[in-house]
Motif scaffolding. Structure first.
Motif, PDB file in Angstrom:
ATOM      1  N   GLN A   1       0.802  -1.130   0.002  1.00 20.68           N
ATOM      2  CA  GLN A   1      -0.069   0.189   0.079  1.00 20.68           C
ATOM      3  C   GLN A   1       0.739   1.216   0.088  1.00 20.68           C
ATOM      4  O   GLN A   1       0.382   2.279  -0.197  1.00 20.68           O
ATOM      5  CB  GLN A   1      -0.935  -0.143   1.419  1.00 20.68           C
ATOM      6  N   GLN A   2       2.172   1.223   0.323  1.00 21.58           N
ATOM      7  CA  GLN A   2       2.962   2.280   0.400  1.00 21.58           C
ATOM      8  C   GLN A   2       3.041   2.600  -1.364  1.00 21.58           C
ATOM      9  O   GLN A   2       3.547   3.885  -1.218  1.00 21.58           O
ATOM     10  CB  GLN A   2       4.424   1.885   0.644  1.00 21.58           C
ATOM     11  N   ALA A   3       2.814   1.902  -2.098  1.00 21.32           N
ATOM     12  CA  ALA A   3       2.899   2.385  -3.407  1.00 21.32           C
ATOM     13  C   ALA A   3       2.082   3.724  -3.857  1.00 21.32           C
ATOM     14  O   ALA A   3       2.198   4.206  -4.641  1.00 21.32           O
ATOM     15  CB  ALA A   3       2.665   1.180  -4.507  1.00 21.32           C
ATOM     16  N   ILE A   4       1.017   3.609  -3.152  1.00 21.91           N
ATOM     17  CA  ILE A   4      -0.214   4.643  -3.381  1.00 21.91           C
ATOM     18  C   ILE A   4      -0.352   5.746  -2.096  1.00 21.91           C
ATOM     19  O   ILE A   4      -1.164   6.464  -2.199  1.00 21.91           O
ATOM     20  CB  ILE A   4      -1.394   4.134  -3.765  1.00 21.91           C
ATOM     21  N   SER A   5       0.514   5.659  -1.292  1.00 19.25           N
ATOM     22  CA  SER A   5       0.453   6.448  -0.115  1.00 19.25           C
ATOM     23  C   SER A   5       1.587   7.232   0.247  1.00 19.25           C
ATOM     24  O   SER A   5       1.885   8.111   1.102  1.00 19.25           O
ATOM     25  CB  SER A   5      -0.201   5.548   1.167  1.00 19.25           C
ATOM     26  N   ALA A   6       2.958   6.800   0.084  1.00 19.05           N
ATOM     27  CA  ALA A   6       4.020   7.183   0.192  1.00 19.05           C
ATOM     28  C   ALA A   6       4.416   8.430  -0.593  1.00 19.05           C
ATOM     29  O   ALA A   6       3.613   8.686  -1.747  1.00 19.05           O
ATOM     30  CB  ALA A   6       5.274   6.291   0.128  1.00 19.05           C
ATOM     31  N   ASP A   7       5.320   9.182  -0.246  1.00 19.43           N
ATOM     32  CA  ASP A   7       6.099  10.438  -1.305  1.00 19.43           C
ATOM     33  C   ASP A   7       6.178   9.607  -2.584  1.00 19.43           C
ATOM     34  O   ASP A   7       6.784   8.811  -2.832  1.00 19.43           O
ATOM     35  CB  ASP A   7       7.221  10.865  -0.697  1.00 19.43           C
ATOM     36  N   GLY A   8       5.585  10.713  -3.649  1.00 19.76           N
ATOM     37  CA  GLY A   8       5.960   9.931  -4.883  1.00 19.76           C
ATOM     38  C   GLY A   8       5.059   8.882  -5.423  1.00 19.76           C
ATOM     39  O   GLY A   8       5.292   8.081  -6.337  1.00 19.76           O
ATOM     40  N   ALA A   9       3.942   8.893  -4.637  1.00 17.09           N
ATOM     41  CA  ALA A   9       2.651   7.753  -4.959  1.00 17.09           C
ATOM     42  C   ALA A   9       2.334   7.550  -6.276  1.00 17.09           C
ATOM     43  O   ALA A   9       2.381   8.502  -7.105  1.00 17.09           O
ATOM     44  CB  ALA A   9       1.624   7.823  -3.993  1.00 17.09           C
ATOM     45  N   LEU A  10       2.081   6.459  -6.787  1.00 13.74           N
ATOM     46  CA  LEU A  10       1.735   6.071  -8.240  1.00 13.74           C
ATOM     47  C   LEU A  10      -0.006   6.613  -8.134  1.00 13.74           C
ATOM     48  O   LEU A  10      -0.596   6.654  -7.070  1.00 13.74           O
ATOM     49  CB  LEU A  10       1.596   4.666  -8.610  1.00 13.74           C
ATOM     50  N   HIS A  11      -0.532   7.131  -9.379  1.00 12.98           N
ATOM     51  CA  HIS A  11      -1.639   7.095  -9.658  1.00 12.98           C
ATOM     52  C   HIS A  11      -2.449   6.101  -9.531  1.00 12.98           C
ATOM     53  O   HIS A  11      -1.981   5.003 -10.428  1.00 12.98           O
ATOM     54  CB  HIS A  11      -1.771   8.200 -11.017  1.00 12.98           C
ATOM     55  N   PHE A  12      -3.480   5.894  -9.015  1.00 14.01           N
ATOM     56  CA  PHE A  12      -4.230   4.653  -8.946  1.00 14.01           C
ATOM     57  C   PHE A  12      -5.577   4.946  -9.324  1.00 14.01           C
ATOM     58  O   PHE A  12      -6.400   5.627  -8.763  1.00 14.01           O
ATOM     59  CB  PHE A  12      -4.262   4.199  -7.532  1.00 14.01           C
ATOM     60  N   HIS A  13      -6.238   4.255 -10.323  1.00 12.62           N
ATOM     61  CA  HIS A  13      -7.626   4.517 -10.901  1.00 12.62           C
ATOM     62  C   HIS A  13      -8.145   3.092 -10.446  1.00 12.62           C
ATOM     63  O   HIS A  13      -8.092   2.225 -11.437  1.00 12.62           O
ATOM     64  CB  HIS A  13      -7.748   4.903 -12.107  1.00 12.62           C
ATOM     65  N   ALA A  14      -9.299   2.983  -9.822  1.00 11.29           N
ATOM     66  CA  ALA A  14      -9.923   1.855  -9.277  1.00 11.29           C
ATOM     67  C   ALA A  14     -11.431   1.980  -9.765  1.00 11.29           C
ATOM     68  O   ALA A  14     -11.960   2.950  -9.637  1.00 11.29           O
ATOM     69  CB  ALA A  14      -9.787   1.514  -7.777  1.00 11.29           C
ATOM     70  N   VAL A  15     -11.961   1.096 -10.362  1.00  9.59           N
ATOM     71  CA  VAL A  15     -13.276   0.885 -10.668  1.00  9.59           C
ATOM     72  C   VAL A  15     -13.672  -0.480 -10.175  1.00  9.59           C
ATOM     73  O   VAL A  15     -13.045  -1.462 -10.300  1.00  9.59           O
ATOM     74  CB  VAL A  15     -13.643   0.523 -12.278  1.00  9.59           C
ATOM     75  N   ILE A  16     -14.600  -0.296  -9.036  1.00  5.74           N
ATOM     76  CA  ILE A  16     -15.065  -1.117  -7.987  1.00  5.74           C
ATOM     77  C   ILE A  16     -16.623  -1.485  -8.327  1.00  5.74           C
ATOM     78  O   ILE A  16     -17.385  -0.659  -8.451  1.00  5.74           O
ATOM     79  CB  ILE A  16     -14.954  -0.812  -6.674  1.00  5.74           C
ATOM     80  N   HIS A  17     -16.818  -2.885  -8.564  1.00  9.00           N
ATOM     81  CA  HIS A  17     -18.250  -3.142  -8.880  1.00  9.00           C
ATOM     82  C   HIS A  17     -19.048  -3.047  -7.381  1.00  9.00           C
ATOM     83  O   HIS A  17     -18.443  -3.292  -6.297  1.00  9.00           O
ATOM     84  CB  HIS A  17     -18.477  -4.845  -9.016  1.00  9.00           C
ATOM     85  N   GLU A  18     -20.392  -2.777  -7.637  1.00  4.67           N
ATOM     86  CA  GLU A  18     -21.067  -2.416  -6.493  1.00  4.67           C
ATOM     87  C   GLU A  18     -21.056  -3.621  -5.577  1.00  4.67           C
ATOM     88  O   GLU A  18     -21.279  -3.484  -4.177  1.00  4.67           O
ATOM     89  CB  GLU A  18     -22.423  -1.932  -6.726  1.00  4.67           C
TER      90      GLU A  18
END
Length: 286
Positions: A148-165
């Protein structure tokens, strides 16, 4: 040099790219091998990921194959030179080889595009939710937190999530845990590099949405990878046909999903249903 008995996804992909380029240039394996002073069988082992290739020979082959895109060449050289070690190395033997491959892939990614059908994406799971999904396995939970550090630390990645209901209705851990998880999704959406959309049950169009997948975007689009989740394990696909198909599928999912989570819209009137409104509705039914 002894041949590898365990081949990582990075090593496999490096070899597969060399094979794709060679075949695209119309060269037989023995003729390509001769260009760098090796026999056809040795180059075949490299293309199968069983052994590596030094940078000088790689450059010679890429020149012969006619692939001069600087970004691609640099990324492929780094892929070939990498020793594969990182924070994930400490978890070898505690998580699957596929999970280690994913962590290594994410470490070199520029962005991630994820579609989930029945679960909250691992990168967005709160600890108590992960605990249920991972059956309380401490090592696996620690691994997920590290990912989870990949999207929460400095220089984090852009993360686009589509989640089914459907993933929002499954009460893993009970109502209290799911309420915490839904709140966490809303909080995550406030970060500028995270985009979350919900695909509602009312979506009437079928787009082969029965399998979760994630596109790991590399420094060059030709080196993107599609990770597909299956009950029996995960598989990786980097061939041009798969990349085209899943990029198109993700774009279609984005267009069919509700507008992205946007907390700021809560301060204004909402005429149409959106991802924020659906999550709030579900939260208060828990």
């Amino acid at each position: 040099m002894a041949l590898r008995t365990q081949i990582s996804e990075r090593q496999r992909r490096f070899g597969a790219e060399l094979r794709r380029l060679r075949e695209g240039a119309g060269l037989a394996v023995k003729d390509a091998g001769a260009l760098v002073g090796m026999g056809g069988p040795q180059l075949s082992h490299i293309e199968a990921g069983r052994t590596g290739l030094d940078p000088d020979r790689l450059t010679t082959l890429l020149n012969a194959y006619g692939h001069m895109d600087e970004t691609y060449v640099t990324a492929l050289q780094e892929m070939g030179l990498s020793n594969g070690k990182g924070w994930w190395s400490a978890f070898k033997g505690s998580v699957t080889a596929s999970a280690l491959d994913l962590a290594e892939s994410e470490s070199g990614a520029t962005s991630l595009s994820s579609y989930e059908t029945l679960l909250i994406p691992g990168l967005l799971q709160v600890p108590r939710y992960s605990e249920v999904i991972l059956s309380g396995d401490e090592k696996k939970m620690e691994f997920r937190r590290s990912r989870q550090q990949a999207i929460s630390a400095d220089g984090a990645l852009h993360f686009h999530a589509v989640i089914h209901e459907a993933a929002l209705h499954a009460r893993f851990g009970g109502p209290e845990v799911m309420r915490e998880q839904l709140d966490s999704l809303v909080e995550a959406s406030e970060l500028p590099h995270i985009t979350i959309q919900i695909l509602p049950f009312r979506c009437a169009e079928y787009v082969s949405t029965d399998t979760s997948f994630m596109i790991v975007h590399g420094p060059n689009a030709d080196l993107d990878t599609v990770l597909m989740e299956h009950p029996g394990g995960s598989s990786y696909h980097g061939d041009p046909e798969s990349l085209i198909a899943y990029r198109s599928k993700f774009e279609r999912l984005k267009s069919l999903a509700l507008p992205e989570l946007d907390v700021s819209l809560a301060l204004r009137s909402r005429v149409d249903q959106d991802s924020w409104g659906l999550i709030q509705h579900l939260r208060y039914t828990l």
